[in-house]
Structure formats: C-alpha cells, structure tokens
Scaffold this motif. Structure first.
Motif, PDB file in Angstrom:
ATOM      1  N   ASN A  97      33.575  77.233  62.275  1.00 49.03           N
ATOM      2  CA  ASN A  97      32.524  76.887  63.241  1.00 49.03           C
ATOM      3  C   ASN A  97      32.425  77.527  64.577  1.00 49.03           C
ATOM      4  N   ASN A  98      33.605  78.171  64.899  1.00 42.43           N
ATOM      5  CA  ASN A  98      33.602  78.515  66.244  1.00 42.43           C
ATOM      6  C   ASN A  98      33.420  80.161  66.117  1.00 42.43           C
ATOM      7  N   GLY A  99      32.964  80.661  65.013  1.00 40.22           N
ATOM      8  CA  GLY A  99      32.770  82.136  64.706  1.00 40.22           C
ATOM      9  C   GLY A  99      34.034  82.958  64.531  1.00 40.22           C
ATOM     10  N   VAL A 100      35.131  82.128  64.220  1.00 42.41           N
ATOM     11  CA  VAL A 100      36.437  82.948  63.989  1.00 42.41           C
ATOM     12  C   VAL A 100      36.727  82.928  62.547  1.00 42.41           C
ATOM     13  N   LEU A 101      37.063  83.951  61.996  1.00 44.12           N
ATOM     14  CA  LEU A 101      37.511  84.008  60.572  1.00 44.12           C
ATOM     15  C   LEU A 101      38.901  83.608  60.501  1.00 44.12           C
ATOM     16  N   HIS A 102      39.614  82.425  60.126  1.00 46.56           N
ATOM     17  CA  HIS A 102      40.988  82.093  60.032  1.00 46.56           C
ATOM     18  C   HIS A 102      41.261  81.491  58.916  1.00 46.56           C
ATOM     19  N   GLY A 103      41.992  81.994  57.894  1.00 48.60           N
ATOM     20  CA  GLY A 103      42.255  81.522  56.648  1.00 48.60           C
ATOM     21  C   GLY A 103      43.512  82.086  56.032  1.00 48.60           C
TER      22      GLY A 103
END
Length: 198
Positions: free
Chosen positions: A12-18
């Motif tokens: 939702n903050n435009g960052v790909l984290h996974g």
C-alpha cells in the motif's frame, strides 16, 4: 510447491516486500515464515511478542538483544499471496494456510502425479473439498487417450463372455467409448487424461 507472500502495508506504500516460502502440510511452519517476513517490513503497524525471547526475557536474566528487553517488536500485520508455484489458481490471494496445508497433503497422497497436475484437477473441480472427494472416491487413473481406457474396460467385460458369442464378435468399441465418455469427467493434465467416474 511454494507461495509468494506479500506484506500489504508495504504494498500500500508502493514498496514490494515479501518472501517465497515452501508450501507445507505444517500450518505453524508457514505462519512462522510469514511472521518473520512481516517483522522485516519498513511499515510496521502493530507490535508482536519478540521472536527471540518470546516476550519472557532471557533465561539467564540478560537483556534480549532483539527487543532490548521490551518483550515486543514492531511488525506489519496483513499479508496476501501474490504468486505461487504448484498451487491451484482457484485459491486466490486469501485461501488460508489450512487450505494450503490440506492441498499439500492431497498432493503427497497422490505423489505419482505432479503437484501441478493435482492443482489442475483441483481447479477443474472448482475447489479443494470437491476435488478431494473425486480423487479419493472416483479416480479411474491417467490414460494417454480416452479410447485406450474405454477399450481396456470393454476388454475386461468381454473377457467374461463366450468368445464366440455375437456380443463379443461384433462388439462396437467406438460406440462404447463414445457412450462411456458421456458418463465420465475428463481432466487434461501434463501426463495425459485424468479420468473420474460419476
């Protein structure tokens, strides 16, 4: 079989984290991997018990180096599955870890099939529960063609008859295969056709 679990606060903050995690029949094992990924998020929105001291402090009385003695650490909270390998497409983003674990158990039970083929069968039947019943109770096998299966069934039935009888001598294999096909469910998989009785 594996799944890519994404942190929604980061997304939702435009960052790909996974993180890619192995699909497992152990729900707790998958949950621990997801929790570790969420604690690494740059956008924490909750606090959770410290994974190192479990919020209880260190057994020797020293200060926990992870939570600095607070007993809790920052973490993101929500996650979704954004990609997968070897899992049914019908699971979507929020299948629940219990459903993934149940699918892994089904794939292990039918280990003579590729996990992608089991996923294709689950997708064909529209869900795990129905597919489990079909695979356990109505699975006829994997065949190169429907005709080869129909011929095998016909030969077994005809073997019980007198080989000189008219029914055997003039048996119409093609018509029999055509009629039988209407009664069965056929799922095309990578190794051939998965056939299911009604």
């Amino acid at each position: 079989m594996r799944l890519y679990v994404a942190c929604l606060a980061s997304y939702n903050n435009g960052v790909l984290h996974g993180r890619w995690i192995d699909a497992s029949s152990d729900v707790d094992e998958m949950q621990e991997e997801i929790a570790a990924m969420l604690r690494e998020s740059r956008f924490p929105n909750v606090s959770v018990p410290c994974p190192h001291c479990e919020g209880e402090g260190m057994p020797d009385g020293s200060t926990c180096h992870v939570c600095a003695g607070a007993g809790r650490v920052a973490s993101a909270e929500e996650w979704a599955i954004h990609d997968s390998e070897g899992l049914p497409r019908c699971f979507g983003e929020y299948p629940g870890l219990e459903k993934i674990a149940a699918f892994v158990e089904l794939a292990e039970e039918f280990d003579h099939l590729d996990a992608d083929d089991v996923a294709t069968i689950v997708d064909h039947f529209g869900g795990l529960e129905f597919a489990e019943t079909e695979m356990r109770d109505h699975f006829a096998g994997i065949y190169d063609s429907f005709r080869s299966y129909a011929d095998e069934i016909a030969d077994e039935a005809l073997a019980a008859l007198d080989p000189e009888s008219i029914a055997v001598r003039y048996f119409d294999y093609e018509s029999y295969a055509r009629d039988l096909k209407h009664d069965m469910t056929i799922v095309e998989i990578s190794t051939g056709l998965a056939l299911f009785w009604p």
